[in-house]
Scaffold this active site. Structure first.
Site, PDB file in Angstrom:
ATOM      1  CG  HIS A  37       8.699   2.112   4.394  1.00 20.44           C
ATOM      2  ND1 HIS A  37       7.069   3.163   4.297  1.00 20.44           N
ATOM      3  CD2 HIS A  37       7.685   0.993   4.159  1.00 20.44           C
ATOM      4  CE1 HIS A  37       6.692   2.426   3.331  1.00 20.44           C
ATOM      5  NE2 HIS A  37       6.231   1.591   2.965  1.00 20.44           N
ATOM      6  N   GLY A 147       7.019  -4.558  10.434  1.00 19.07           N
ATOM      7  CA  GLY A 147       6.278  -2.747  10.921  1.00 19.07           C
ATOM      8  C   GLY A 147       4.492  -3.981  11.717  1.00 19.07           C
TER       9      GLY A 147
HETATM   10  P1  AMP Z   1       4.815  -1.552   2.744  1.00 18.59           P
HETATM   11  O1  AMP Z   1       5.901  -0.545   2.121  1.00 18.59           O
HETATM   12  O2  AMP Z   1       2.836  -1.137   3.182  1.00 18.59           O
HETATM   13  O3  AMP Z   1       4.170  -2.890   2.069  1.00 18.59           O
HETATM   14  O4  AMP Z   1       5.444  -1.852   4.360  1.00 18.59           O
HETATM   15  C1  AMP Z   1       6.346  -2.554   4.543  1.00 18.59           C
HETATM   16  C2  AMP Z   1       6.694  -2.240   5.313  1.00 18.59           C
HETATM   17  O5  AMP Z   1       6.883  -1.414   6.091  1.00 18.59           O
HETATM   18  C3  AMP Z   1       5.789  -3.613   5.880  1.00 18.59           C
HETATM   19  O6  AMP Z   1       6.618  -4.105   6.847  1.00 18.59           O
HETATM   20  C4  AMP Z   1       5.105  -2.909   7.084  1.00 18.59           C
HETATM   21  O7  AMP Z   1       4.216  -2.901   8.491  1.00 18.59           O
HETATM   22  C5  AMP Z   1       6.188  -1.807   7.006  1.00 18.59           C
HETATM   23  N1  AMP Z   1       5.631  -0.999   8.011  1.00 18.59           N
HETATM   24  C6  AMP Z   1       4.296   0.643   6.444  1.00 18.59           C
HETATM   25  N2  AMP Z   1       3.641   1.530   7.600  1.00 18.59           N
HETATM   26  C7  AMP Z   1       4.823   1.493   8.695  1.00 18.59           C
HETATM   27  C8  AMP Z   1       4.110   2.351  10.156  1.00 18.59           C
HETATM   28  N3  AMP Z   1       3.774   3.305  10.712  1.00 18.59           N
HETATM   29  N4  AMP Z   1       4.759   1.813  11.104  1.00 18.59           N
HETATM   30  C9  AMP Z   1       6.049   0.648  11.120  1.00 18.59           C
HETATM   31  N5  AMP Z   1       6.216   0.139   9.910  1.00 18.59           N
HETATM   32  C10 AMP Z   1       5.171   0.387   9.082  1.00 18.59           C
END
Ligand code: AMP
Length: 283
Positions: A37, A147
């Site tokens: 994030h 991401g």
């Molecule tokens: P989430 O909180 O899991 O819904 O993720 C929120 C945003 O963070 C989404 O766009 C995910 O793709 C991105 N994200 C989560 N994990 C990663 C990671 N390891 N590397 C890059 N972006 C990430």
């Protein structure tokens, strides 16, 4: 840093800031923030005057069998994290404000939403597209950051924005990995130490595919078989899918060419992990 709980208040603040010419960068999250994030927050900070992070565990993207209740919610830690990163606004809506009684309008990106993760998670991407569009309407960001780890999600959001003429630029940032290459995820904390070790096989399988492609192999099913063979050696691993698809429509490729996506979902114990590699072959 301002913490805002209602859509109306956030819209009001941001409308004023936008009218004064401030650009807005937006990062939608479900909290339990980590370095993945962070890379999105830093990109938004660099490229915009105002950074908005939403933290919302969106019920509409969980099926009744999934981990909605169990999903980690370390709110104080997340707020400290955002403060340290100089986020300007944290949007913390309540489910009943996002989905008030009588709510009945959903956004569905057809086709793309049913493939890959959509098979095991029917309705998931409908929930994602709906909440992201709602956030876009509330926040009106100039740029939203996603991401690569959730490649299908990013592809679906790009499609939605294009199809519905939503005036938001979408940026996709590289996957941030921990030691051994495991893609950081809020769900990694569900795993035991032994499971964590086995989880590294996702990254290893992607690397194997890259080596095979670099060595000249183009036959997708042969590459998939080799990846599956490697994953199946791990005691705690149970494959959901390993796929090589066209990165534009997510349809399976027989022979690798053009923009391709190698995506996999593997259960490590009870934790479902995803990872991917996106590449381009000109010949
Ligand atoms: P989430 O909180 O899991 O819904 O993720 C929120 C945003 O963070 C989404 O766009 C995910 O793709 C991105 N994200 C989560 N994990 C990663 C990671 N390891 N590397 C890059 N972006 C990430």
């Amino acid at each position: 840093m301002k913490i805002i709980k209602t859509p109306e208040t956030l819209s009001r603040y941001l409308k004023k800031l936008k009218s004064r010419g401030n650009s807005i960068g937006f990062i939608p999250t479900m909290g339990a923030l980590h370095e993945g994030h962070l890379s999105l927050i830093r990109a938004a900070r660099q490229e915009n005057k105002i950074t908005v992070v939403s933290i919302f565990v969106n019920p509409a993207q969980f099926s009744p069998k999934e981990d909605l209740k169990k999903y980690p919610r370390p709110l104080n830690k997340d707020l400290t994290f955002c403060r340290k990163e100089k986020v300007d606004y944290v949007f913390l809506p309540r489910a009943k404000d996002m989905y008030p009684e009588g709510f009945s309008t959903y956004t569905c990106v057809e086709g793309l939403s049913e493939r890959l993760c959509g098979r095991a998670r029917p309705g998931h991407f409908r929930g994602v597209a709906t909440i992201v569009l709602k956030f876009f309407n509330i926040i009106r960001p100039d740029t939203a950051y996603f991401g690569q780890k959730d490649a299908q999600q990013a592809i679906i959001i790009r499609r939605m924005v294009k199809d519905l003429n939503v005036p938001v630029k979408i940026k996709v940032m590289p996957t941030v990995r921990g030691e051994g290459g495991l893609a950081l995820s809020s769900r990694n904390i569900y795993m035991s130490a032994l499971e964590m070790q086995d989880s590294l096989v996702l990254f290893k399988a992607l690397n194997l595919a890259k080596v095979l492609i670099n060595g000249g192999l183009r036959n997708a099913s042969r590459i998939i078989s080799r990846m599956k063979e490697l994953i199946n050696r791990k005691q705690h691993a149970k494959i959901d899918f390993v796929a090589i698809v066209d990165a534009r429509d997510l349809k399976p490729l027989k022979t690798i060419s053009g923009d391709y996506l190698i995506a996999l979902a593997v259960r490590i114990g009870k934790t479902r992990l995803i990872d991917n590699f996106q590449g381009r072959l000109l010949i």
